[in-house]
Design a protein around this motif. Structure first.
Motif, short mmCIF file in Angstrom:
data_model
loop_
_atom_site.label_atom_id
_atom_site.label_comp_id
_atom_site.label_asym_id
_atom_site.label_seq_id
_atom_site.Cartn_x
_atom_site.Cartn_y
_atom_site.Cartn_z
N TRP A 378 0.81 -1.22 0.00
CA TRP A 378 0.00 0.00 0.00
C TRP A 378 0.84 1.27 0.00
O TRP A 378 0.30 2.37 -0.06
CB TRP A 378 -0.93 0.00 1.20
CG TRP A 378 -1.93 -1.12 1.16
CD1 TRP A 378 -1.98 -2.19 2.00
CD2 TRP A 378 -3.00 -1.29 0.23
NE1 TRP A 378 -3.02 -3.03 1.66
CE2 TRP A 378 -3.66 -2.48 0.58
CE3 TRP A 378 -3.47 -0.56 -0.85
CZ2 TRP A 378 -4.77 -2.96 -0.14
CZ3 TRP A 378 -4.57 -1.03 -1.56
CH2 TRP A 378 -5.20 -2.21 -1.20
N ASP A 379 2.14 1.12 0.02
CA ASP A 379 3.01 2.28 -0.09
C ASP A 379 3.53 2.43 -1.52
O ASP A 379 4.41 3.25 -1.79
CB ASP A 379 4.19 2.16 0.88
CG ASP A 379 4.76 3.52 1.27
OD1 ASP A 379 4.00 4.51 1.29
OD2 ASP A 379 5.98 3.60 1.53
N GLY A 380 2.97 1.61 -2.44
CA GLY A 380 3.35 1.71 -3.85
C GLY A 380 4.63 0.98 -4.19
O GLY A 380 5.19 1.19 -5.27
N LEU A 381 5.11 0.10 -3.31
CA LEU A 381 6.36 -0.63 -3.54
C LEU A 381 6.05 -2.06 -4.00
O LEU A 381 5.23 -2.75 -3.38
CB LEU A 381 7.19 -0.67 -2.26
CG LEU A 381 8.49 -1.47 -2.32
CD1 LEU A 381 9.50 -0.80 -3.25
CD2 LEU A 381 9.08 -1.63 -0.92
N SER A 382 6.72 -2.51 -5.08
CA SER A 382 6.57 -3.89 -5.52
C SER A 382 7.40 -4.79 -4.61
O SER A 382 8.61 -4.63 -4.47
CB SER A 382 7.03 -4.04 -6.97
OG SER A 382 6.92 -5.40 -7.38
N THR A 383 6.74 -5.77 -4.00
CA THR A 383 7.40 -6.62 -3.01
C THR A 383 7.83 -7.97 -3.58
O THR A 383 8.64 -8.68 -2.97
CB THR A 383 6.47 -6.87 -1.81
OG1 THR A 383 5.24 -7.43 -2.28
CG2 THR A 383 6.19 -5.57 -1.08
N SER A 384 7.28 -8.33 -4.73
CA SER A 384 7.69 -9.59 -5.37
C SER A 384 7.29 -9.56 -6.83
O SER A 384 6.43 -8.79 -7.24
CB SER A 384 7.06 -10.80 -4.66
OG SER A 384 5.67 -10.83 -4.88
N GLY A 385 7.93 -10.43 -7.60
CA GLY A 385 7.64 -10.50 -9.02
C GLY A 385 8.70 -9.83 -9.86
O GLY A 385 9.74 -9.37 -9.36
N ALA A 386 8.41 -9.71 -11.15
CA ALA A 386 9.38 -9.16 -12.09
C ALA A 386 9.75 -7.71 -11.79
O ALA A 386 10.85 -7.26 -12.12
CB ALA A 386 8.82 -9.27 -13.52
N LEU A 387 8.85 -6.98 -11.16
CA LEU A 387 9.09 -5.56 -10.89
C LEU A 387 9.47 -5.29 -9.44
O LEU A 387 9.40 -4.15 -8.96
CB LEU A 387 7.86 -4.73 -11.26
CG LEU A 387 7.49 -4.72 -12.76
CD1 LEU A 387 6.21 -3.93 -12.99
CD2 LEU A 387 8.63 -4.14 -13.58
N LYS A 388 9.87 -6.33 -8.72
CA LYS A 388 10.23 -6.17 -7.31
C LYS A 388 11.26 -5.04 -7.13
O LYS A 388 12.24 -4.95 -7.85
CB LYS A 388 10.80 -7.47 -6.76
CG LYS A 388 11.18 -7.39 -5.28
CD LYS A 388 11.71 -8.72 -4.77
CE LYS A 388 12.09 -8.61 -3.28
NZ LYS A 388 12.59 -9.91 -2.74
N GLY A 389 10.97 -4.19 -6.14
CA GLY A 389 11.87 -3.07 -5.85
C GLY A 389 11.47 -1.78 -6.52
O GLY A 389 11.95 -0.71 -6.12
N ASN A 390 10.63 -1.86 -7.55
CA ASN A 390 10.14 -0.64 -8.20
C ASN A 390 9.04 -0.02 -7.34
O ASN A 390 8.36 -0.70 -6.57
CB ASN A 390 9.59 -0.96 -9.59
CG ASN A 390 10.70 -1.19 -10.61
OD1 ASN A 390 11.20 -0.24 -11.20
ND2 ASN A 390 11.08 -2.45 -10.80
N ARG A 391 8.88 1.28 -7.49
CA ARG A 391 7.90 2.00 -6.68
C ARG A 391 7.04 2.91 -7.57
O ARG A 391 7.56 3.58 -8.46
CB ARG A 391 8.59 2.84 -5.60
CG ARG A 391 7.63 3.51 -4.63
CD ARG A 391 8.38 4.36 -3.61
NE ARG A 391 9.17 3.55 -2.69
CZ ARG A 391 8.67 2.99 -1.58
NH1 ARG A 391 7.39 3.14 -1.27
NH2 ARG A 391 9.46 2.29 -0.78
N LEU A 392 5.75 2.91 -7.30
CA LEU A 392 4.84 3.82 -7.98
C LEU A 392 4.98 5.22 -7.39
O LEU A 392 5.21 5.37 -6.18
CB LEU A 392 3.39 3.35 -7.84
CG LEU A 392 3.06 1.95 -8.36
CD1 LEU A 392 1.60 1.60 -8.04
CD2 LEU A 392 3.31 1.85 -9.86
#
Length: 418
Positions: A378-392
């Motif tokens: 809910w903070d816009g951070l990708s926690t897993s998957g191909a985009l892990k570590g990216n942030r909205l």
């Protein structure tokens, strides 16, 4: 000797005639009008009395406040003049009427200068005290406005802000003016530094159902809902807005466990209790005569955003049923979503690495994008998957009453999921 006394008699006659003419009752009535009416009009224009807030009278209100005291002094002078020069010649009935009216008029000062004076109705906190989550006394279900700066997070409960209207504070060495207007349901945070000097602000009253605040140095009046200077030396200027989030305290602490939380000021506990359910019950839910609860009313909640100068409002009740919305306007792709508590909301842009993402909620209620199936918190951070570590990227959005949003954004677009 008889001829010499004639001019003296004539002079005495003229003096008596002038004295009586100057001491006519209209002196009292004019004095009473100057003493009473400006203060009453001023109080009427700056408080939510019937019809007062619909008038375009902020300039009149501003300059009237500046001359109320001189007008009262002039009115008092006229009344004293009448009392000295003509009160003794008045009839007994006239004396009783004028004395009674004057006493009642002076009693009105209690209402214009005390009871209905905004800064006395909604006082500044006497003590501003924060606590971490371990020593916190604020219920986790409370809705707060949260600010993060320079590694420091602070939470300001709405029911405290709603009474005080403003808290003047610092977050991570950043001066902040955290504001809230219950008549508009509008929360805003501003930088109180104007022309290099930190300003103290006082609550003046309200215009168009929105709180008006005045800076100490220039005496300019600012609308709380948009931070614009409406009248005064800095008319047309804009306060710098500071990003904030609105959520439940539980949701805020989940993201910022080290956050400081504003504690209640014991002097105002009864005032806070008056706003106990303000943060969660809509006006339409209180109206037993309204069959269609999805009707758009002046106090319907909306979620508002401004993208590149274009405003758009989203019907809160419709958004609440969906819990998430992929949208696009003014060349910006957006995600609007509500957490399970139905009170914590978020707005993000959805372009990551030049690619537009579209979102959904999986069976566990977690955000996932359709393009890569990555999971996001809910903070816009990708926690897993191909985009892990990216942030909205977050977009500032506001929960507000429809009447307020529409007034301060007259060209707004409106979404209601038709």
């Amino acid at each position: 000797m008889h001829n010499e006394s004639v001019p003296e008699v004539q002079n005495m006659y003229v003096k008596n005639t002038v004295s009586k003419s100057l001491a006519k009752p209209y002196l009292f009535w004019w004095g009473f009008a100057f003493l009473l009416l400006p203060g009453l009009v001023h109080a009427y224009l700056l408080m939510p009395f019937p019809g007062s807030q619909n008038l375009n009278a902020i300039t009149v209100s501003y300059y009237l406040e500046k001359i109320v005291t001189p007008l009262r002094v002039f009115g008092g002078f006229l009344i004293v003049w009448y009392v000295i020069a003509g009160f003794t010649n008045d009839s007994r009935r006239g004396k009783i009427i004028k004395t009674s009216i004057l006493v009642l008029g002076l009693g009105s000062f209690y209402f214009t200068d005390f009871k209905f004076q905004a800064e006395r109705m909604f006082e500044e906190p006497q003590t501003i005290k924060f606590a971490n989550f371990i020593h916190n006394s604020v219920p986790e279900s409370t809705v707060i406005i949260g600010i993060v700066n320079n590694g420091v997070a602070k939470a300001y409960p709405l029911n405290y802000l709603g009474y005080h209207h403003k808290i003047q504070d610092n977050v991570g060495n950043q001066a902040v003016l955290v504001t809230y207007c219950t008549m508009c349901r509008s929360g805003r945070a501003y930088n109180p530094i104007i022309n290099g000097i930190r300003q103290n602000f006082r609550l003046v009253g309200a215009r168009h159902y929105n709180a008006i605040i005045e800076d100490e140095a220039t005496k300019t009046w600012w609308y709380q809902a948009n931070g614009k200077a409406a009248v005064g030396q800095l008319k047309g200027s804009q306060l710098q807005e500071i990003p904030y989030e609105q959520s439940t305290l539980a949701a805020w602490i989940d993201k910022h466990p080290g956050s400081l939380i504003l504690q209640p000021d014991d002097h105002y506990l009864s005032d806070y209790n008056d706003l106990k359910n303000y943060d969660r019950v809509q006006a339409v839910d209180k109206d037993s005569t309204l069959k269609n609860k999805d009707s758009l009313m002046r106090k319907s909640w909306v979620l508002g955003l401004v993208i590149n100068g274009q405003a758009k409002a989203y019907d809160w009740r419709k958004l609440l049923k969906k819990r998430f919305l992929n949208d696009s306007f003014n060349q910006t792709n957006l995600l609007l979503t509500l957490e399970k508590d139905s009170l914590t909301y978020h707005s993000f842009t959805t372009s990551v690495n030049g690619k537009v993402l579209h979102f959904n909620l999986d069976k566990s209620g977690q955000l996932t994008d359709l393009e890569t199936a990555s999971l996001w918190n809910w903070d816009g951070l990708s926690t897993s998957g191909a985009l892990k570590g990216n942030r909205l990227s977050k977009v500032q959005s506001y929960q507000e009453y429809w009447h307020s949003w529409k007034y301060f954004h007259p060209n707004t677009l409106f979404w209601k999921d038709l």
